[in-house]
Write a protein that holds these residues in place. Structure first.
Motif, PDB file in Angstrom:
ATOM      1  N   ARG A 236       0.773  -1.416   0.022  1.00 56.33           N
ATOM      2  CA  ARG A 236      -0.053   0.046  -0.092  1.00 56.33           C
ATOM      3  C   ARG A 236       0.877   1.316   0.113  1.00 56.33           C
ATOM      4  O   ARG A 236       0.372   2.300   0.294  1.00 56.33           O
ATOM      5  N   ARG A 237       2.112   1.245  -0.038  1.00 53.41           N
ATOM      6  CA  ARG A 237       3.046   2.134  -0.002  1.00 53.41           C
ATOM      7  C   ARG A 237       2.726   3.376  -0.862  1.00 53.41           C
ATOM      8  O   ARG A 237       2.550   4.381  -0.695  1.00 53.41           O
ATOM      9  N   ALA A 238       2.175   3.247  -2.124  1.00 57.38           N
ATOM     10  CA  ALA A 238       2.305   4.117  -3.261  1.00 57.38           C
ATOM     11  C   ALA A 238       1.069   4.796  -2.974  1.00 57.38           C
ATOM     12  O   ALA A 238       0.566   6.089  -3.424  1.00 57.38           O
ATOM     13  N   ARG A 242      -0.660  11.526  -0.112  1.00 55.53           N
ATOM     14  CA  ARG A 242      -1.321  12.440  -1.308  1.00 55.53           C
ATOM     15  C   ARG A 242      -1.150  13.825  -0.792  1.00 55.53           C
ATOM     16  O   ARG A 242      -1.515  14.305   0.329  1.00 55.53           O
ATOM     17  N   ASP A 243      -0.709  14.374  -1.548  1.00 52.27           N
ATOM     18  CA  ASP A 243      -0.323  15.886  -1.311  1.00 52.27           C
ATOM     19  C   ASP A 243       0.487  16.252  -0.215  1.00 52.27           C
ATOM     20  O   ASP A 243       0.211  17.206   0.538  1.00 52.27           O
ATOM     21  N   GLY A 244       1.373  15.219  -0.127  1.00 48.80           N
ATOM     22  CA  GLY A 244       2.387  15.394   1.135  1.00 48.80           C
ATOM     23  C   GLY A 244       1.637  15.162   2.444  1.00 48.80           C
ATOM     24  O   GLY A 244       2.275  15.386   3.503  1.00 48.80           O
ATOM     25  N   LEU A 249      -6.304   4.154   5.541  1.00 46.34           N
ATOM     26  CA  LEU A 249      -6.490   3.044   4.804  1.00 46.34           C
ATOM     27  C   LEU A 249      -7.817   3.197   4.069  1.00 46.34           C
ATOM     28  O   LEU A 249      -7.846   2.869   2.833  1.00 46.34           O
ATOM     29  N   ASP A 250      -9.024   3.680   4.752  1.00 46.49           N
ATOM     30  CA  ASP A 250     -10.175   3.671   4.224  1.00 46.49           C
ATOM     31  C   ASP A 250     -10.441   4.776   2.989  1.00 46.49           C
ATOM     32  O   ASP A 250     -11.275   4.490   1.981  1.00 46.49           O
ATOM     33  N   ASP A 251      -9.508   5.625   2.929  1.00 45.55           N
ATOM     34  CA  ASP A 251      -9.415   6.766   2.042  1.00 45.55           C
ATOM     35  C   ASP A 251      -8.585   6.574   0.948  1.00 45.55           C
ATOM     36  O   ASP A 251      -8.249   7.385  -0.127  1.00 45.55           O
ATOM     37  N   GLN A 252      -7.664   5.511   0.991  1.00 44.28           N
ATOM     38  CA  GLN A 252      -6.516   5.249  -0.078  1.00 44.28           C
ATOM     39  C   GLN A 252      -7.122   4.746  -1.346  1.00 44.28           C
ATOM     40  O   GLN A 252      -8.274   4.017  -1.396  1.00 44.28           O
ATOM     41  N   GLU A 380       7.024  14.936   8.053  1.00 43.39           N
ATOM     42  CA  GLU A 380       6.311  16.065   7.544  1.00 43.39           C
ATOM     43  C   GLU A 380       4.712  15.598   7.228  1.00 43.39           C
ATOM     44  O   GLU A 380       3.760  16.270   7.509  1.00 43.39           O
ATOM     45  N   PRO A 381       4.654  14.271   6.508  1.00 43.07           N
ATOM     46  CA  PRO A 381       3.281  14.107   6.176  1.00 43.07           C
ATOM     47  C   PRO A 381       2.347  13.607   7.516  1.00 43.07           C
ATOM     48  O   PRO A 381       1.397  14.261   7.313  1.00 43.07           O
ATOM     49  N   GLU A 382       3.027  13.139   8.574  1.00 46.03           N
ATOM     50  CA  GLU A 382       2.175  13.206   9.648  1.00 46.03           C
ATOM     51  C   GLU A 382       1.879  14.315   9.989  1.00 46.03           C
ATOM     52  O   GLU A 382       0.704  14.534  10.688  1.00 46.03           O
ATOM     53  N   ARG A 383       2.778  15.340  10.162  1.00 47.36           N
ATOM     54  CA  ARG A 383       2.496  16.544  10.917  1.00 47.36           C
ATOM     55  C   ARG A 383       1.239  17.408   9.947  1.00 47.36           C
ATOM     56  O   ARG A 383       0.509  17.974  10.530  1.00 47.36           O
ATOM     57  N   ARG A 384       1.525  17.135   8.674  1.00 45.56           N
ATOM     58  CA  ARG A 384       0.264  17.728   7.777  1.00 45.56           C
ATOM     59  C   ARG A 384      -0.933  17.009   8.169  1.00 45.56           C
ATOM     60  O   ARG A 384      -2.000  17.839   8.207  1.00 45.56           O
ATOM     61  N   PHE A 385      -0.847  16.011   8.125  1.00 48.44           N
ATOM     62  CA  PHE A 385      -2.276  15.177   8.500  1.00 48.44           C
ATOM     63  C   PHE A 385      -2.736  15.540  10.128  1.00 48.44           C
ATOM     64  O   PHE A 385      -4.247  15.889  10.043  1.00 48.44           O
TER      65      PHE A 385
END
Length: 398
Positions: A236-238, A242-244, A249-252, A380-385
């Motif tokens: 599921r890596r790819a 999304r947008d950094g 999982l449900d939105d992938q 950074e992806p975690e922080r943005r989320f």
């Protein structure tokens, strides 16, 4: 190439080769660090060599000889080097790619670090440091202990290996099972560091080592199950970003999932289950497979997490079980499980708790929990989320 990329791509193989040659982890680490520093200075100017690993090993070996000379141990160690390397000079390619009895010389270092003379926690920590180049702070975070405690643990382990003369070799087949639990922990923690921390290459290295272990021990169900678990997650890596930002999982986008890798993971899981023995990695692989199905069987997921929690006594497993409980009985039931856990220092605990609080309509508490999770976020992806979630639960939000 930037130093961090050089380090990530070559550290494990360089250090493993040096340790095999020098027989001293601390000396090998010091020499490898010097070689990487020299690479960071020279490669941007002169270009990356055709064989980066060979160049780094040769440079590090020379630095090790310099260190030994300064320690006035040159005669003794030079004889050791000559005996291992042969009487004549060898090109970097020969040194870096020297044949080994197993598919990857890094496995020799893993099994040395996982020697039964060392405490289990020290085994895993030392191998993460030696094979993956993780910092003391990163390893301390993985083990949920203070960095000072981990630093002392690593130093004691290195000295014990040196003083006891523990060999850097894969043990005979009859002794492999005794060392397997720690080795599998090393590989999986390495994968999680790459997966959770955004280090894709580190996750790939863990999968590579998992394949090598499966080739070495093809009849061991936990080896097969661990490889299956990593493949199912990595498939599921790819779709995870999304947008950094992290994507749940449900939105992938399932079209981005690697179907071939999922099929391979499921085939390995079936092989592991056919061996008739259930262990923690088999349970986790089965759970990972269930998560990929739609709709999900939450009761089966919760039951498997319950079995895994009883087997491992891990509060993190209980945290994951709380998510399944929330899907079955509602967010308040999941929160009741979470509130029994002592995981205040674990970043995913706060994000998990915040999400359940949000679903329970407790926006103020959710906001504070998302703030704590954001304070602990490492990428950074975690922080943005989490920043998005924080904004959604702010008092002024509709």
């Amino acid at each position: 190439m930037a130093l961090d990329a050089v380090f990530r791509d070559h550290w494990g193989r360089v250090l493993a080769t040096l340790v095999r040659v020098l027989g001293d982890i601390e000396l090998a680490e010091d020499a490898a660090a010097e070689a990487f520093a020299i690479a960071a200075e020279r490669w941007p100017r002169d270009g990356e060599p055709a064989n980066p690993t060979g160049w780094l090993v040769t440079t590090a070996r020379n630095r090790a000889i310099d260190q030994l000379r300064r320690r006035r141990l040159l005669a003794e160690k030079t004889e050791l080097l000559a005996r291992d390397l042969g009487t004549g000079p060898r090109p970097p390619e020969a040194l870096a790619d020297d044949g080994a009895a197993i598919p990857d010389e890094r496995l020799e270092l893993i099994f040395a670090c996982c020697h039964p003379a060392l405490a289990a926690e020290a085994q895993v920590a030392l191998t993460l440091r030696a094979l993956c180049g993780l910092s003391t702070d990163e390893i301390a975070l993985a083990f949920l202990v203070p960095p000072e405690t981990m630093s002392k643990r690593l130093t004691r382990a290195k000295h014990k290996i040196r003083d006891a003369g523990i060999p850097f070799a894969v043990p005979p087949g009859d002794r492999l099972p005794d060392r397997l639990a720690a080795v599998l922990s090393v590989v999986y923690l390495s994968f999680n560091q790459g997966w959770g921390g955004g280090g894709v290459d580190l996750a790939a290295e863990a999968i590579h080592l998992g394949r090598a272990l499966a080739g070495l021990m093809p009849d061991e169900p936990e080896v097969l199950a661990l490889l299956a678990l990593m493949l199912l997650h990595d498939a599921r890596r790819a779709a995870r970003l999304r947008d950094g930002r992290l994507v749940t999982l449900d939105d992938q986008d399932r079209a981005l999932w690697d179907a071939r890798q999922i099929d391979e993971g499921r085939a390995l899981l079936r092989q592991a289950m056919a061996r008739g023995r259930t262990g923690p990695y088999l349970l986790q692989a089965a759970i990972a497979d269930l998560y990929l199905h739609e709709p999900r069987d939450w009761r089966q997921i919760a039951a498997l997490y319950g079995t895994l929690a009883r087997l491992t006594r891990s509060p993190i497993v209980e945290m994951n079980r709380a998510v399944a409980v929330a899907e079955i009985d509602g967010p308040e039931a999941g929160l009741a499980v979470l509130d029994r856990l002592d995981l205040g220092h674990y970043r995913y605990f706060h994000s998990t708790r915040a999400e359940l609080l949000r679903r329970a309509g407790r926006a103020g508490e959710a906001h504070r929990a998302f703030r704590r999770a954001l304070d602990l976020a490492q990428t950074e992806p975690e922080r943005r989320f989490l920043a998005d979630r924080l904004a959604e639960t702010a008092p002024h939000a509709p």
